[in-house]
Design a protein around this motif. Structure first.
Motif, mmCIF file in Angstrom:
data_model
loop_
_atom_site.group_PDB
_atom_site.id
_atom_site.type_symbol
_atom_site.label_atom_id
_atom_site.label_comp_id
_atom_site.label_asym_id
_atom_site.label_seq_id
_atom_site.Cartn_x
_atom_site.Cartn_y
_atom_site.Cartn_z
ATOM 1 N N GLY A 8 -93.225 32.015 -56.808
ATOM 2 C CA GLY A 8 -94.203 32.846 -57.512
ATOM 3 C C GLY A 8 -94.712 33.983 -56.654
ATOM 4 N N GLY A 9 -94.985 33.707 -55.387
ATOM 5 C CA GLY A 9 -95.459 34.756 -54.485
ATOM 6 C C GLY A 9 -94.409 35.826 -54.233
ATOM 7 N N THR A 10 -93.171 35.400 -54.019
ATOM 8 C CA THR A 10 -92.088 36.355 -53.765
ATOM 9 C C THR A 10 -91.828 37.247 -54.979
ATOM 10 O OG1 THR A 10 -91.043 34.828 -52.208
ATOM 11 C CG2 THR A 10 -89.645 36.561 -53.135
ATOM 12 N N MET A 11 -91.694 36.608 -56.136
ATOM 13 C CA MET A 11 -91.405 37.385 -57.349
ATOM 14 C C MET A 11 -92.609 38.234 -57.767
ATOM 15 S SD MET A 11 -88.258 36.888 -58.072
ATOM 16 C CE MET A 11 -88.100 37.469 -59.749
ATOM 17 N N GLY A 12 -93.808 37.690 -57.592
ATOM 18 C CA GLY A 12 -95.005 38.462 -57.910
ATOM 19 C C GLY A 12 -95.123 39.702 -57.034
ATOM 20 N N ALA A 13 -94.811 39.562 -55.743
ATOM 21 C CA ALA A 13 -94.851 40.710 -54.833
ATOM 22 C C ALA A 13 -93.806 41.758 -55.224
ATOM 23 C CB ALA A 13 -94.625 40.245 -53.394
ATOM 24 N N LEU A 73 -93.519 43.347 -65.277
ATOM 25 C CA LEU A 73 -94.509 42.444 -65.875
ATOM 26 C C LEU A 73 -94.015 40.996 -65.885
ATOM 27 C CD1 LEU A 73 -95.890 44.626 -68.801
ATOM 28 C CD2 LEU A 73 -97.057 43.998 -66.667
ATOM 29 N N SER A 74 -92.731 40.796 -66.135
ATOM 30 C CA SER A 74 -92.173 39.438 -66.087
ATOM 31 C C SER A 74 -92.329 38.839 -64.698
ATOM 32 C CB SER A 74 -90.692 39.445 -66.476
ATOM 33 O OG SER A 74 -90.528 39.844 -67.805
ATOM 34 N N GLU A 75 -92.086 39.641 -63.680
ATOM 35 C CA GLU A 75 -92.193 39.151 -62.313
ATOM 36 C C GLU A 75 -93.644 38.865 -61.923
ATOM 37 O OE1 GLU A 75 -90.201 42.065 -59.897
ATOM 38 O OE2 GLU A 75 -88.220 41.267 -60.389
ATOM 39 N N THR A 109 -96.375 26.531 -66.611
ATOM 40 C CA THR A 109 -95.235 26.586 -65.694
ATOM 41 C C THR A 109 -93.902 26.856 -66.399
ATOM 42 O OG1 THR A 109 -96.421 25.157 -64.164
ATOM 43 C CG2 THR A 109 -94.041 25.323 -63.865
ATOM 44 N N PRO A 110 -93.604 26.253 -67.554
ATOM 45 C CA PRO A 110 -92.325 26.563 -68.197
ATOM 46 C C PRO A 110 -92.186 28.039 -68.577
ATOM 47 C CG PRO A 110 -93.280 24.582 -69.165
ATOM 48 C CD PRO A 110 -94.319 25.177 -68.274
ATOM 49 N N ILE A 111 -93.287 28.669 -68.968
ATOM 50 C CA ILE A 111 -93.234 30.091 -69.328
ATOM 51 C C ILE A 111 -92.987 30.937 -68.083
ATOM 52 C CG2 ILE A 111 -94.575 32.035 -70.233
ATOM 53 C CD1 ILE A 111 -96.002 29.967 -72.060
ATOM 54 N N GLY A 112 -93.726 30.648 -67.010
ATOM 55 C CA GLY A 112 -93.546 31.401 -65.774
ATOM 56 C C GLY A 112 -92.155 31.244 -65.195
ATOM 57 N N ALA A 113 -91.665 30.013 -65.154
ATOM 58 C CA ALA A 113 -90.332 29.765 -64.607
ATOM 59 C C ALA A 113 -89.256 30.412 -65.478
ATOM 60 C CB ALA A 113 -90.087 28.268 -64.473
ATOM 61 N N SER A 114 -89.431 30.385 -66.787
ATOM 62 C CA SER A 114 -88.461 31.010 -67.698
ATOM 63 C C SER A 114 -88.414 32.517 -67.506
ATOM 64 C CB SER A 114 -88.810 30.697 -69.150
ATOM 65 O OG SER A 114 -88.697 29.332 -69.407
#
Length: 193
Positions: A46-51, A91-93, A106-111
């Motif tokens: 989450g941190g990597t993709m969010g960044a 926005l997805s990231e 979590t399923p929405i974020g991971a998807s």
């Protein structure tokens, strides 16, 4: 005749001595290493993709911003609607990354993250596995695999999702999330490439 009063008294006293114990709920039990490991996977992914999403949205951390990322998409072979695709990806990231860090939906974020990373793996696949001048897909494959693992395992107990059906029984939600991620990737690659 048979006197059953002595029998029923003995039976009742045996039953009275047995204490009713509530059944253990194994879906909310602490799993130590497993829950901590899932927290680490969620935080790092989450941190990597969010960044990366913040780089695309606002140019944070030396990133290109929306316009710069739109130009990068053109170099990758996308054919149109670069700005729209930049917004969708960024926005997805960011949203997917925040959801995973919090362990919320979590399923929405991971998807969302799986859809983005699977698309990148497909686009970079012809460049080979290893990164040579940024053309390899090994990093994105690793991120996609972690997103898939989190999708199928759930968030673990160290999450805001701790008392939700998708944490207690992640498989049906994981399959649905996998189908959504695959459909989104196919849609993006079909419409924009």
């Amino acid at each position: 005749m048979f006197d059953d009063s002595a029998y029923s008294t003995a039976e009742t006293s045996l039953i009275d001595e047995v204490e009713d114990k509530p059944a253990k709920d194994t879906t909310t039990r602490w799993h130590g290493g497993l829950d901590f490991g899932l927290l680490l996977l969620r935080l790092v992914l989450g941190g990597t993709m969010g960044a990366h999403g913040l780089q695309k949205l606002f140019g944070s951390f030396g990133g290109p911003g929306i316009d710069g990322f739109a130009g990068y998409l053109q170099q990758l072979g996308f054919t149109g609607q670069f700005t729209l695709l930049s917004w969708i990806t960024a926005l997805s990231e960011v949203v997917g990354g925040v959801l995973l860090v919090l362990g919320l939906f979590t399923p929405i974020g991971a998807s969302a993250l799986l859809g983005v990373t699977a698309s990148i793996v497909y686009v970079k696949f012809s460049g080979g596995f290893f990164s040579a001048a940024g053309k390899g897909f090994e990093f994105e494959l690793l991120l996609a695999t972690v997103a898939l693992a989190v999708l199928f395992t759930g968030s673990g107990r160290i999450a805001l999702d701790v008392n939700t059906p998708w944490r207690r029984k992640p498989m049906p939600f994981a399959i649905f999330g996998l189908l959504i991620a695959a459909a989104a990737s196919v849609l993006v690659l079909t419409l924009f490439r």
